[in-house]
Write a protein that holds these residues in place. Structure first.
Motif, mmCIF file in Angstrom:
data_model
loop_
_atom_site.group_PDB
_atom_site.id
_atom_site.type_symbol
_atom_site.label_atom_id
_atom_site.label_comp_id
_atom_site.label_asym_id
_atom_site.label_seq_id
_atom_site.Cartn_x
_atom_site.Cartn_y
_atom_site.Cartn_z
ATOM 1 N N LYS A 49 1.281 -1.074 -0.031
ATOM 2 C CA LYS A 49 -0.067 0.119 -0.105
ATOM 3 C C LYS A 49 0.946 1.572 0.055
ATOM 4 O O LYS A 49 1.390 1.456 1.040
ATOM 5 C CB LYS A 49 -0.642 0.443 1.428
ATOM 6 C CG LYS A 49 -1.617 1.149 0.861
ATOM 7 C CD LYS A 49 -3.177 1.106 2.119
ATOM 8 C CE LYS A 49 -4.152 1.885 2.498
ATOM 9 N NZ LYS A 49 -4.859 1.760 3.486
ATOM 10 N N THR A 50 0.737 1.707 -1.088
ATOM 11 C CA THR A 50 1.219 3.343 -1.161
ATOM 12 C C THR A 50 0.235 4.085 -0.701
ATOM 13 O O THR A 50 -0.790 4.592 -0.334
ATOM 14 C CB THR A 50 1.424 3.477 -2.422
ATOM 15 O OG1 THR A 50 0.921 3.482 -2.937
ATOM 16 C CG2 THR A 50 2.530 2.083 -2.643
ATOM 17 N N ASP A 51 0.856 5.711 -1.093
ATOM 18 C CA ASP A 51 -0.067 6.835 -0.971
ATOM 19 C C ASP A 51 -1.059 6.980 -2.002
ATOM 20 O O ASP A 51 -2.009 7.463 -2.276
ATOM 21 C CB ASP A 51 0.644 7.725 -1.180
ATOM 22 C CG ASP A 51 1.745 8.564 0.268
ATOM 23 O OD1 ASP A 51 1.960 7.634 0.616
ATOM 24 O OD2 ASP A 51 2.626 9.288 -0.603
ATOM 25 N N LYS A 52 -1.067 5.891 -3.444
ATOM 26 C CA LYS A 52 -1.968 6.510 -4.082
ATOM 27 C C LYS A 52 -2.295 5.115 -3.977
ATOM 28 O O LYS A 52 -3.445 4.823 -5.290
ATOM 29 C CB LYS A 52 -0.778 6.486 -5.081
ATOM 30 C CG LYS A 52 -0.192 7.914 -6.102
ATOM 31 C CD LYS A 52 -1.262 8.677 -5.469
ATOM 32 C CE LYS A 52 -0.354 10.177 -6.386
ATOM 33 N NZ LYS A 52 -1.039 11.119 -6.731
ATOM 34 N N VAL A 53 -1.978 3.581 -4.130
ATOM 35 C CA VAL A 53 -2.699 2.312 -4.953
ATOM 36 C C VAL A 53 -2.431 1.526 -3.817
ATOM 37 O O VAL A 53 -1.414 1.427 -2.952
ATOM 38 C CB VAL A 53 -2.073 1.741 -5.512
ATOM 39 C CG1 VAL A 53 -1.572 3.121 -7.485
ATOM 40 C CG2 VAL A 53 -0.839 1.585 -5.995
ATOM 41 N N GLU A 54 -3.445 0.707 -3.113
ATOM 42 C CA GLU A 54 -3.366 -0.747 -3.317
ATOM 43 C C GLU A 54 -3.257 -2.113 -3.655
ATOM 44 O O GLU A 54 -4.117 -2.543 -4.253
ATOM 45 C CB GLU A 54 -4.257 -0.545 -1.145
ATOM 46 C CG GLU A 54 -4.205 -1.905 -0.824
ATOM 47 C CD GLU A 54 -6.110 -1.680 0.260
ATOM 48 O OE1 GLU A 54 -5.458 -1.042 0.906
ATOM 49 O OE2 GLU A 54 -5.730 -2.435 0.308
ATOM 50 N N ALA A 55 -1.989 -3.084 -3.558
ATOM 51 C CA ALA A 55 -2.029 -3.520 -4.826
ATOM 52 C C ALA A 55 -2.059 -4.629 -4.309
ATOM 53 O O ALA A 55 -1.207 -5.013 -3.220
ATOM 54 C CB ALA A 55 0.001 -4.121 -5.484
ATOM 55 N N THR A 56 -2.091 -6.303 -4.881
ATOM 56 C CA THR A 56 -2.629 -6.937 -3.875
ATOM 57 C C THR A 56 -2.539 -8.552 -4.840
ATOM 58 O O THR A 56 -2.821 -8.371 -6.051
ATOM 59 C CB THR A 56 -4.367 -7.575 -2.814
ATOM 60 O OG1 THR A 56 -4.499 -6.456 -1.981
ATOM 61 C CG2 THR A 56 -4.120 -8.852 -2.034
ATOM 62 N N PHE A 57 -1.423 -9.624 -4.592
ATOM 63 C CA PHE A 57 -0.555 -10.052 -5.437
ATOM 64 C C PHE A 57 -0.830 -11.637 -4.455
ATOM 65 O O PHE A 57 -0.542 -12.137 -2.990
ATOM 66 C CB PHE A 57 0.923 -9.857 -5.399
ATOM 67 C CG PHE A 57 1.369 -8.428 -5.559
ATOM 68 C CD1 PHE A 57 1.818 -8.350 -6.687
ATOM 69 C CD2 PHE A 57 1.200 -7.473 -4.513
ATOM 70 C CE1 PHE A 57 1.727 -7.222 -7.323
ATOM 71 C CE2 PHE A 57 2.113 -6.455 -5.451
ATOM 72 C CZ PHE A 57 2.332 -6.828 -6.536
ATOM 73 N N THR A 58 -0.651 -12.376 -5.509
ATOM 74 C CA THR A 58 -1.019 -13.845 -4.901
ATOM 75 C C THR A 58 0.034 -14.966 -4.626
ATOM 76 O O THR A 58 1.095 -14.158 -6.313
ATOM 77 C CB THR A 58 -2.297 -14.373 -5.734
ATOM 78 O OG1 THR A 58 -2.143 -16.584 -5.360
ATOM 79 C CG2 THR A 58 -1.674 -15.141 -6.798
ATOM 80 N N ASN A 59 0.801 -15.560 -4.526
ATOM 81 C CA ASN A 59 2.497 -15.810 -5.103
ATOM 82 C C ASN A 59 1.782 -17.780 -5.686
ATOM 83 O O ASN A 59 2.822 -18.007 -6.522
ATOM 84 C CB ASN A 59 3.166 -17.121 -3.650
ATOM 85 C CG ASN A 59 2.104 -17.528 -3.380
ATOM 86 O OD1 ASN A 59 1.298 -17.895 -3.143
ATOM 87 N ND2 ASN A 59 2.791 -19.103 -2.297
ATOM 88 N N LYS A 60 0.303 -17.483 -6.267
ATOM 89 C CA LYS A 60 0.622 -18.526 -7.636
ATOM 90 C C LYS A 60 0.776 -18.250 -8.430
ATOM 91 O O LYS A 60 -0.553 -16.694 -9.236
ATOM 92 C CB LYS A 60 -1.097 -18.857 -7.209
ATOM 93 C CG LYS A 60 -1.255 -19.782 -8.201
ATOM 94 C CD LYS A 60 -2.984 -20.312 -7.734
ATOM 95 C CE LYS A 60 -3.226 -22.009 -8.928
ATOM 96 N NZ LYS A 60 -4.713 -22.610 -8.055
ATOM 97 N N GLY A 61 2.348 -18.155 -9.175
ATOM 98 C CA GLY A 61 2.217 -17.383 -10.575
ATOM 99 C C GLY A 61 2.833 -16.220 -10.110
ATOM 100 O O GLY A 61 3.665 -15.633 -10.700
#
Length: 609
Positions: free
Chosen positions: A84-96
């Motif tokens: 999470k930054t000032d601009k975005v919230e990015a969520t990843f999966t370790n599947k791939g």
């Protein structure tokens, strides 16, 4: 009925019957055969692609231990990582090692009341920035990766794989995916690392791997909404390419960056070293759900045997608003944290082509006005008044030109009758008449042309200007200048009405209609034209009513401009009408007196007793 008429009817019937027979016996079978051949070719092409994809998927497997086919080093559990930054919230999966969510924190989706979701329509086999070995027809990598969090803004995913050569010998390599963010940027850096252990390289179906964008971007795309778009956009060597509709197509053209754009948001991917990339970029709408995708695939050239054991590819990915203020940051190294320069991301902005210079001037004027009044709706009104004042002298001159043209009509008729068989002389005498009268016929067209050019430029500005999105003019009425106004809405669908109104009662289009009707009537009254009654009725009533239905759901910012322009033009037209009336009276007074005792005869003029 006459004999010739009967013969004509019979011949027509014979021709029609013969045409039908030829069509059914010759043309239709050929068309059916061609269609069947095309269908067979498409099936063969699809089978070929499926076979290649199957071979590509079989060519790579997870690395094994001790040569045992089903013995994997360890079982890695599935987990998610969020940055999470000032601009975005990015969520990843370790599947791939893929993105499954990407929320823009500063921009609200009015349908959800949350940040705009730029990773939409994700499925188990299609995720954002998923990688597939080989070309775009291969399945995505779906294995679990090891996760390493380097810092709060960087995450790394790694996994060992192996390929087998024609002799069945295994060749191990490691795949690495690294995502790095900066706190105040909409651009993140994606690194793809391939480490081989024997210099065997990576070449599957003449490609190393393919990376893809999100299946779909937000806000939710409704194809029925003609004021929202999904477009394939690309830029190369000083020229941008914007496809009006997103469709299944392969673009075989070199690019500096390419991506998918909505009306207000976009995803752009720029390889750091474009020479490593295949020139073919694939756009796809295929989806596993009822929601159509808008996805772009980028293929990396094969890593040849004998090359460096470690290959590192870097991509700069912009995921954010399609606004000039943000996209322009990547034109100069000092205006962004990555030090990117001359990226030309601003070429992703929608323009009307040759009128771009007018759009730039209009946007600049809007921004200057907004600095003073702090309200975009009020800025539109002020800009509209300024434009009407600038154009008023031209409109007045055009009206005066019309009046002068009416004066010249009798002499024009004489010249046309006298030189009807001599076009060269007719043109010469007409030009001479215009010169003597001080009239330029082109001058009457200039205001109309200029207004039309400004209208086209304004349409594009007001329809796509990012700053209008979510901007309120009058709370409770025009809450968002990028969509239609609304004073009342309902959920139940009403046949015909709902499809036209989108279940919203809008007042601005009604005000626009009234202003257009009044404007037309006043303009017609002062013009002194000799249009037929049918033309007058259509121009005064038909066109405004037609425009009302066409513009009912246009962005309120655009309709606000048209409405204010009409209202202000009514006042200007009243001034013009008064001036023209005064001028006509002056002309009537200046006419030479007619001697009633003089009569005209065919043989000449004779005085009476």
């Amino acid at each position: 009925m006459e004999r010739n008429t009967i013969i004509a009817i019979l011949l027509s019937a014979v021709v029609l019957v013969v045409s039908l027979v030829i069509e059914m016996t010759v043309i239709v079978p050929k068309q059916q055969a061609a269609a069947e051949q095309q269908r067979i070719e498409q099936e063969l092409e699809e089978q070929k692609k499926a076979e290649l994809a199957k071979n590509a998927d079989a060519a790579v497997s997870t690395a094994t231990e001790n040569g045992e086919e089903n013995s994997v080093k360890e079982t890695i559990p599935e987990q998610q990582v969020t940055i999470k930054t000032d601009k975005v919230e990015a969520t990843f999966t370790n599947k791939g090692g893929d993105l499954i969510s990407y929320i823009l924190l500063d921009h609200i989706d009015k349908d959800t009341g949350k940040g705009v979701q730029m990773v939409d329509n994700v499925t188990a086999t299609n995720r954002a920035f998923a990688l597939s070995f080989g070309d775009s027809n291969s399945s995505i990598v779906n294995e679990m990766f090891e996760v390493k969090r380097e810092n709060e803004n960087t995450v790394v995913f790694t996994r060992d794989f192996e390929t087998k050569d024609s002799l069945g010998n295994p060749h191990k390599f490691t795949l690495l995916k690294r995502y790095e963010f900066c706190p105040s940027e909409y651009v993140f850096k994606l690194g793809i690392g391939i480490k081989t252990y024997d210099g065997n390289g990576l070449n599957i179906n003449d490609a190393a791997y393919t990376i893809r964008t999100s299946p779909q971007i937000g806000p939710h795309y409704d194809k029925k909404n003609r004021y929202e778009v999904r477009q394939y956009i690309a830029y190369n060597e000083g020229k941008s390419s914007v496809k009006k509709t997103f469709s299944d197509k392969e673009y075989n053209k070199s690019y500096d960056w390419a991506g998918v754009g909505g009306k207000y948001f976009t995803i752009l991917l720029k390889p750091e070293d474009i020479s490593k990339m295949n020139t073919t970029v694939k756009a796809s709408t295929k989806s596993e759900s009822d929601y159509q995708n808008s996805q772009v695939f980028y293929t990396r050239n094969p890593i040849e045997a004998g090359s460096a054991t470690t290959v590192q590819d870097v991509y700069y990915v912009y995921v954010g608003p399609r606004s000039e203020s943000e996209l322009n940051k990547y034109s100069k190294a000092e205006t962004n944290s990555w030090g990117i320069s001359n990226a030309k991301f601003n070429q992703a902005i929608q323009t009307s082509g040759f009128l771009t210079f007018i759009e730039i001037a209009l946007k600049w004027a809007l921004e200057m006005i907004h600095r003073l009044v702090k309200n975009w709706g009020l800025s539109i009104i002020i800009l509209t008044i300024i434009l009407r004042l600038i154009l008023f002298p031209l409109s007045r001159k055009s009206a005066m030109g019309t009046l002068k043209m009416q004066q010249l009509q009798p002499k024009m008729a004489e010249i046309q009758a006298k030189y009807k068989d001599n076009k060269a002389k007719l043109s010469e005498e007409t030009s001479k008449l215009y010169k003597e009268a001080g009239y330029n016929p082109v001058s009457g067209c200039l205001p109309m042309i200029l207004q039309m050019l400004i209208l086209i430029a304004l349409y594009n500005v007001f329809n796509n200007y990012f700053e209008f999105r979510g901007s309120t003019f009058i709370k409770g009425w025009i809450d968002d200048l990028s969509v239609g106004d609304s004073v009342w809405s309902w959920e139940k669908n009403i046949p015909l009405i709902s499809s036209f109104t989108q279940n919203h009662l809008r007042i601005l289009p009604i005000i626009y209609l009234v202003s257009q009707l009044l404007n037309g009537k006043i303009t017609q009254f002062g013009s002194g034209t000799t249009q037929s009654k049918g033309q007058m009725v259509f121009m005064m009533y038909g066109l405004p009513i037609l425009f009302f239905f066409l513009f009912y759901n246009v962005p309120s910012g655009l309709l606000l401009y048209w409405t204010v322009s009409n209202i202000f033009q009514i006042g200007q037209q009243l001034v013009i009408n008064a001036t023209m009336k005064k001028k006509r009276l002056e002309l009537e007074k200046s006419k030479p007196a007619v001697n009633k005792n003089v009569l005209k005869f065919k043989g000449g003029k004779k005085k009476t007793r």
